[in-house]
Write a protein that holds these residues in place. Structure first.
Motif, PDB file in Angstrom:
ATOM      1  N   VAL A 196      -5.246 -67.234 -16.055  1.00 45.68           N
ATOM      2  CA  VAL A 196      -6.009 -68.470 -16.247  1.00 45.68           C
ATOM      3  C   VAL A 196      -6.051 -69.211 -14.907  1.00 45.68           C
ATOM      4  CG1 VAL A 196      -6.115 -70.675 -17.467  1.00 45.68           C
ATOM      5  CG2 VAL A 196      -5.356 -68.606 -18.661  1.00 45.68           C
ATOM      6  N   GLY A 197      -7.235 -69.589 -14.463  1.00 43.25           N
ATOM      7  CA  GLY A 197      -7.379 -70.049 -13.091  1.00 43.25           C
ATOM      8  C   GLY A 197      -7.665 -71.510 -12.890  1.00 43.25           C
ATOM      9  N   ALA A 198      -7.389 -72.369 -13.886  1.00 44.00           N
ATOM     10  CA  ALA A 198      -7.674 -73.796 -13.716  1.00 44.00           C
ATOM     11  C   ALA A 198      -6.680 -74.626 -14.519  1.00 44.00           C
ATOM     12  CB  ALA A 198      -9.100 -74.126 -14.142  1.00 44.00           C
ATOM     13  N   PHE A 199      -6.254 -75.744 -13.940  1.00 48.65           N
ATOM     14  CA  PHE A 199      -5.436 -76.710 -14.651  1.00 48.65           C
ATOM     15  C   PHE A 199      -6.368 -77.646 -15.411  1.00 48.65           C
ATOM     16  CE2 PHE A 199      -2.508 -76.222 -10.791  1.00 48.65           C
ATOM     17  CZ  PHE A 199      -1.712 -75.281 -11.418  1.00 48.65           C
ATOM     18  N   SER A 236      -2.621 -73.195   1.778  1.00 47.15           N
ATOM     19  CA  SER A 236      -4.020 -72.927   2.131  1.00 47.15           C
ATOM     20  C   SER A 236      -4.878 -74.097   1.674  1.00 47.15           C
ATOM     21  CB  SER A 236      -4.517 -71.650   1.455  1.00 47.15           C
ATOM     22  OG  SER A 236      -5.919 -71.531   1.587  1.00 47.15           O
ATOM     23  N   PRO A 237      -5.833 -74.534   2.524  1.00 46.81           N
ATOM     24  CA  PRO A 237      -6.731 -75.613   2.091  1.00 46.81           C
ATOM     25  C   PRO A 237      -7.672 -75.182   0.971  1.00 46.81           C
ATOM     26  CG  PRO A 237      -7.405 -74.729   4.223  1.00 46.81           C
ATOM     27  CD  PRO A 237      -6.072 -74.125   3.912  1.00 46.81           C
ATOM     28  N   ARG A 238      -7.739 -73.875   0.708  1.00 44.83           N
ATOM     29  CA  ARG A 238      -8.606 -73.372  -0.353  1.00 44.83           C
ATOM     30  C   ARG A 238      -7.818 -72.957  -1.596  1.00 44.83           C
ATOM     31  NH1 ARG A 238     -12.325 -68.782   1.942  1.00 44.83           N
ATOM     32  NH2 ARG A 238     -13.134 -68.955  -0.190  1.00 44.83           N
ATOM     33  N   ALA A 239      -6.535 -73.301  -1.654  1.00 48.69           N
ATOM     34  CA  ALA A 239      -5.714 -72.888  -2.794  1.00 48.69           C
ATOM     35  C   ALA A 239      -6.087 -73.627  -4.064  1.00 48.69           C
ATOM     36  CB  ALA A 239      -4.234 -73.091  -2.487  1.00 48.69           C
ATOM     37  N   THR A 240      -6.579 -74.872  -3.943  1.00 48.50           N
ATOM     38  CA  THR A 240      -7.014 -75.645  -5.105  1.00 48.50           C
ATOM     39  C   THR A 240      -8.359 -76.290  -4.798  1.00 48.50           C
ATOM     40  OG1 THR A 240      -5.951 -77.733  -4.452  1.00 48.50           O
ATOM     41  CG2 THR A 240      -4.623 -76.177  -5.726  1.00 48.50           C
ATOM     42  N   GLU A 241      -9.083 -76.596  -5.883  1.00 45.96           N
ATOM     43  CA  GLU A 241     -10.382 -77.248  -5.731  1.00 45.96           C
ATOM     44  C   GLU A 241     -10.733 -77.956  -7.032  1.00 45.96           C
ATOM     45  OE1 GLU A 241     -15.067 -76.116  -4.733  1.00 45.96           O
ATOM     46  OE2 GLU A 241     -13.634 -74.561  -5.323  1.00 45.96           O
ATOM     47  N   LEU A 242     -11.248 -79.169  -6.942  1.00 47.23           N
ATOM     48  CA  LEU A 242     -11.747 -79.874  -8.112  1.00 47.23           C
ATOM     49  C   LEU A 242     -13.102 -79.309  -8.498  1.00 47.23           C
ATOM     50  CD1 LEU A 242     -10.822 -83.593  -7.340  1.00 47.23           C
ATOM     51  CD2 LEU A 242      -9.840 -82.138  -9.112  1.00 47.23           C
ATOM     52  N   ILE A 243     -13.264 -78.970  -9.772  1.00 44.75           N
ATOM     53  CA  ILE A 243     -14.529 -78.410 -10.254  1.00 44.75           C
ATOM     54  C   ILE A 243     -14.934 -79.106 -11.553  1.00 44.75           C
ATOM     55  CG2 ILE A 243     -14.066 -76.130  -9.247  1.00 44.75           C
ATOM     56  CD1 ILE A 243     -13.467 -75.215 -12.207  1.00 44.75           C
ATOM     57  N   ASN A 288     -11.694 -80.165 -13.844  1.00 45.80           N
ATOM     58  CA  ASN A 288     -10.473 -79.372 -13.797  1.00 45.80           C
ATOM     59  C   ASN A 288     -10.071 -79.096 -12.352  1.00 45.80           C
ATOM     60  OD1 ASN A 288     -10.465 -79.133 -16.618  1.00 45.80           O
ATOM     61  ND2 ASN A 288     -11.672 -77.258 -16.573  1.00 45.80           N
ATOM     62  N   ILE A 289      -8.829 -78.656 -12.176  1.00 51.74           N
ATOM     63  CA  ILE A 289      -8.353 -78.224 -10.862  1.00 51.74           C
ATOM     64  C   ILE A 289      -8.315 -76.705 -10.859  1.00 51.74           C
ATOM     65  CG2 ILE A 289      -6.479 -78.289  -9.186  1.00 51.74           C
ATOM     66  CD1 ILE A 289      -5.611 -80.954 -10.454  1.00 51.74           C
ATOM     67  N   GLN A 290      -9.268 -76.094 -10.169  1.00 53.75           N
ATOM     68  CA  GLN A 290      -9.269 -74.635 -10.030  1.00 53.75           C
ATOM     69  C   GLN A 290      -8.247 -74.234  -8.975  1.00 53.75           C
ATOM     70  OE1 GLN A 290     -13.089 -72.265 -10.225  1.00 53.75           O
ATOM     71  NE2 GLN A 290     -12.628 -72.005  -8.067  1.00 53.75           N
ATOM     72  N   PHE A 291      -7.534 -73.141  -9.222  1.00 47.38           N
ATOM     73  CA  PHE A 291      -6.501 -72.727  -8.271  1.00 47.38           C
ATOM     74  C   PHE A 291      -6.490 -71.212  -8.131  1.00 47.38           C
ATOM     75  CE2 PHE A 291      -4.466 -72.814 -12.429  1.00 47.38           C
ATOM     76  CZ  PHE A 291      -3.797 -71.604 -12.462  1.00 47.38           C
ATOM     77  N   LYS A 292      -5.875 -70.760  -7.043  1.00 45.79           N
ATOM     78  CA  LYS A 292      -5.713 -69.334  -6.796  1.00 45.79           C
ATOM     79  C   LYS A 292      -4.303 -68.925  -7.241  1.00 45.79           C
ATOM     80  CE  LYS A 292      -8.983 -69.318  -2.947  1.00 45.79           C
ATOM     81  NZ  LYS A 292     -10.065 -68.701  -3.726  1.00 45.79           N
ATOM     82  N   PRO A 293      -4.213 -68.059  -8.256  1.00 50.84           N
ATOM     83  CA  PRO A 293      -2.909 -67.738  -8.851  1.00 50.84           C
ATOM     84  C   PRO A 293      -1.869 -67.206  -7.875  1.00 50.84           C
ATOM     85  CG  PRO A 293      -4.670 -66.995 -10.285  1.00 50.84           C
ATOM     86  CD  PRO A 293      -5.320 -67.434  -9.015  1.00 50.84           C
ATOM     87  N   GLU A 294      -2.279 -66.415  -6.889  1.00 51.18           N
ATOM     88  CA  GLU A 294      -1.279 -65.850  -5.978  1.00 51.18           C
ATOM     89  C   GLU A 294      -0.631 -66.938  -5.122  1.00 51.18           C
ATOM     90  OE1 GLU A 294      -0.391 -62.773  -6.548  1.00 51.18           O
ATOM     91  OE2 GLU A 294      -1.990 -62.784  -8.051  1.00 51.18           O
ATOM     92  N   TYR A 295      -1.387 -67.970  -4.783  1.00 54.13           N
ATOM     93  CA  TYR A 295      -0.818 -69.103  -4.054  1.00 54.13           C
ATOM     94  C   TYR A 295       0.092 -69.919  -4.967  1.00 54.13           C
ATOM     95  CZ  TYR A 295      -3.940 -68.188  -0.128  1.00 54.13           C
ATOM     96  OH  TYR A 295      -4.575 -67.608   0.942  1.00 54.13           O
ATOM     97  N   LEU A 296      -0.274 -70.008  -6.248  1.00 52.28           N
ATOM     98  CA  LEU A 296       0.565 -70.756  -7.185  1.00 52.28           C
ATOM     99  C   LEU A 296       1.954 -70.123  -7.290  1.00 52.28           C
ATOM    100  CD1 LEU A 296       0.919 -73.003  -9.306  1.00 52.28           C
ATOM    101  CD2 LEU A 296      -0.031 -71.421 -11.014  1.00 52.28           C
ATOM    102  N   LYS A 297       2.028 -68.805  -7.321  1.00 49.51           N
ATOM    103  CA  LYS A 297       3.331 -68.135  -7.398  1.00 49.51           C
ATOM    104  C   LYS A 297       4.259 -68.589  -6.268  1.00 49.51           C
ATOM    105  CE  LYS A 297       1.525 -63.772  -9.303  1.00 49.51           C
ATOM    106  NZ  LYS A 297       1.308 -62.330  -9.006  1.00 49.51           N
ATOM    107  N   ARG A 309      -1.727 -78.267 -25.611  1.00 51.19           N
ATOM    108  CA  ARG A 309      -1.222 -77.000 -25.074  1.00 51.19           C
ATOM    109  C   ARG A 309      -1.707 -76.708 -23.664  1.00 51.19           C
ATOM    110  NH1 ARG A 309      -5.273 -73.462 -24.937  1.00 51.19           N
ATOM    111  NH2 ARG A 309      -7.123 -73.988 -26.147  1.00 51.19           N
ATOM    112  N   VAL A 310      -2.731 -77.412 -23.158  1.00 55.79           N
ATOM    113  CA  VAL A 310      -3.305 -77.071 -21.852  1.00 55.79           C
ATOM    114  C   VAL A 310      -2.314 -77.400 -20.736  1.00 55.79           C
ATOM    115  CG1 VAL A 310      -5.686 -77.298 -22.615  1.00 55.79           C
ATOM    116  CG2 VAL A 310      -4.493 -79.302 -21.695  1.00 55.79           C
ATOM    117  N   MET A 311      -2.511 -76.745 -19.570  1.00 58.53           N
ATOM    118  CA  MET A 311      -1.511 -76.838 -18.514  1.00 58.53           C
ATOM    119  C   MET A 311      -1.351 -78.253 -17.972  1.00 58.53           C
ATOM    120  SD  MET A 311      -1.579 -73.262 -16.348  1.00 58.53           S
ATOM    121  CE  MET A 311      -3.342 -72.994 -16.289  1.00 58.53           C
ATOM    122  N   GLY A 312      -2.425 -79.045 -17.934  1.00 55.31           N
ATOM    123  CA  GLY A 312      -2.279 -80.428 -17.485  1.00 55.31           C
ATOM    124  C   GLY A 312      -1.262 -81.187 -18.303  1.00 55.31           C
ATOM    125  N   THR A 313      -1.321 -81.030 -19.627  1.00 54.62           N
ATOM    126  CA  THR A 313      -0.365 -81.707 -20.504  1.00 54.62           C
ATOM    127  C   THR A 313       0.995 -81.033 -20.472  1.00 54.62           C
ATOM    128  OG1 THR A 313      -2.283 -82.135 -21.916  1.00 54.62           O
ATOM    129  CG2 THR A 313      -0.151 -82.779 -22.774  1.00 54.62           C
TER     130      THR A 313
END
Length: 421
Positions: free
Chosen positions: A51-54, A83-90, A98-107, A380-384
């Motif tokens: 899942v790629g977005a908070f 990385s400046p591209r690890a997250t982005e508001l979409i 939502n906050i889109q993110f790159k999972p490998e950077y999240l790890k 249940r969503v990741m933000g909460t």
């Protein structure tokens, strides 16, 4: 303290967004903390299920307002350092911020955050039992590839997503709704080589899947789903292969993983043949594990209700805010059903929804929050999960260090940590 191999103020079981938030919240409150995770990395559905977005950091619909802060901000800061591209508001296909993110950077960011706050954490650690005496958990039993060992603590946080710690300890849990039915679980997959300038809306997905069914492509269940574009990339995330869970045994989990993993290949075939822009797509990742929306959850001292969520109820005993609306996935063939809520609004989450009804030193967070099924579909969503995780960790730390955790004290500490209560 007893005969333990390890002993901590607070032990957190599960390393998803809720578990990491709990561990960091407890550590900031002054506790000595251990987090255990049975896989090889942190992140929960954000990394294990792709899942790629908070969702839920901002309120739904028009004029979105930020309703989640604290550990969520620290996680985003750690990602942006990498990385400046690890997250982005979409704005999502459903029209939400939502906050889109790159999972490998999240790890890596989650590893770094736990190190930053001196949280001990162990990967490849499977919990195999829990001891509960006189209404309190005293220890958990764990296993790695070389040994069994015990971990004692003054307070525990169940952030497993499936209430595994509560279940092993014999604490009260519930499965699904009043009829024992849970929402569909989905296995996301990623495709590269996609022309993202073409129509990638749910309507375009539905047309392609229906045409696939018409020509006899097998195992296509859900017709309506999302294709999430990734800015500056020819890669997309697809949420379609789905199944209704009937339990969490190894046999049931194996059946679900096999079925949804096989489905992904047939969806790729349908897209290549019938969805413009997907003619030359390539499958780059499945999963790596199925993403659950609803299974077991805690029975708490209080229960968050659908009315609380839909009416955006405010409470004096709140430990945080939920901004999402109920998103109900009960059909394998249809898209989610969304319940409308007032724009730019949130509901409060009471502390007692995180406290076990029958186990004094056990707190739950994430999607095992004590809630009815419709309210859980929003919480249940990741933000909460950031919210309930941080609050559960703070409450567990205060109880461990001070003997009890009154809501006023928990709210005070959460405010010091930058959370919105």
């Amino acid at each position: 303290m007893g005969n333990f191999d390890m002993y901590y103020d607070v032990v957190v079981a599960g390393g998803g967004t809720a578990g990491v938030s709990a561990a960091v919240g407890a550590a900031q409150a002054g506790a000595k903390v251990l987090l255990i995770e049975r896989s090889s990395f942190l992140g929960g559905v954000g990394t294990h299920a792709g899942v790629g977005a908070f969702s839920g950091v901002y309120t739904c619909g028009e004029d979105p307002q930020k309703c989640v802060a604290g550990v969520s901000d620290l996680i985003q800061e750690e990602m942006d350092k990498l990385s400046p591209r690890a997250t982005e508001l979409i704005i999502s296909a459903a029209g939400n911020k939502n906050i889109q993110f790159k999972p490998e950077y999240l790890k890596v960011a989650l590893d770094n955050l736990l190190d930053r706050f001196h949280v001990d954490f162990l990967f490849h650690t499977v919990m195999i039992g829990a001891e509960r005496t006189d209404g309190k958990i005293t220890q958990i039993r764990c296993m790695d590839d070389e040994r069994e060992f015990t971990v004692g603590a003054k307070a525990f946080v169940d952030a497993t997503g499936d209430a595994n710690l509560a279940h092993m300890a014999g604490s009260a849990t519930i499965w699904g709704d009043e009829d024992g039915q849970v929402m569909a679980a989905t296995l996301p997959f990623r495709l590269c080589g996609v022309d993202i300038t073409q129509d990638m809306t749910p309507a375009a997905v539905e047309r392609a899947v229906k045409k696939g069914k018409e020509v006899g492509i097998p195992h296509l269940t859900r017709e309506k789903g999302f294709v999430q574009k990734i800015t500056g990339s020819q890669e997309v995330l697809v949420l379609l292969p789905s199944v209704i869970p009937n339990g969490l045994t190894a046999e049931e989990l194996t059946k679900m993983e096999k079925f949804t993993r096989g489905q992904a290949l047939y969806y790729v075939e349908a897209f290549r043949r019938f969805m413009p822009g997907m003619e030359h797509c390539e499958l780059t990742m499945i999963g790596p594990s199925i993403g659950f929306r609803e299974t077991r959850r805690l029975v708490g001292r209080a229960m968050l209700t659908a009315d609380d969520v839909l009416q955006r109820t405010k409470r004096a005993d709140s430990i945080g805010r939920g901004g999402w609306k109920p998103e109900i996935h009960k059909s394998l063939n249809e898209a989610a059903v969304y319940c409308d809520v007032p724009g730019a609004s949130y509901y409060d989450i009471p502390l007692d929804c995180l406290r076990s009804v029958d186990t004094d030193n056990l707190y739950g967070c994430g999607r095992l929050l004590s809630a009815d099924s419709q309210a859980m579909a929003a919480s249940r969503v990741m933000g909460t999960c950031f919210v309930t995780g941080q609050a559960a960790g703070v409450a567990a730390a205060i109880q461990a260090l001070e003997g009890e955790a009154p809501v006023e004290r928990v709210r005070e500490e959460l405010t010091l940590q930058g959370a919105l209560v």
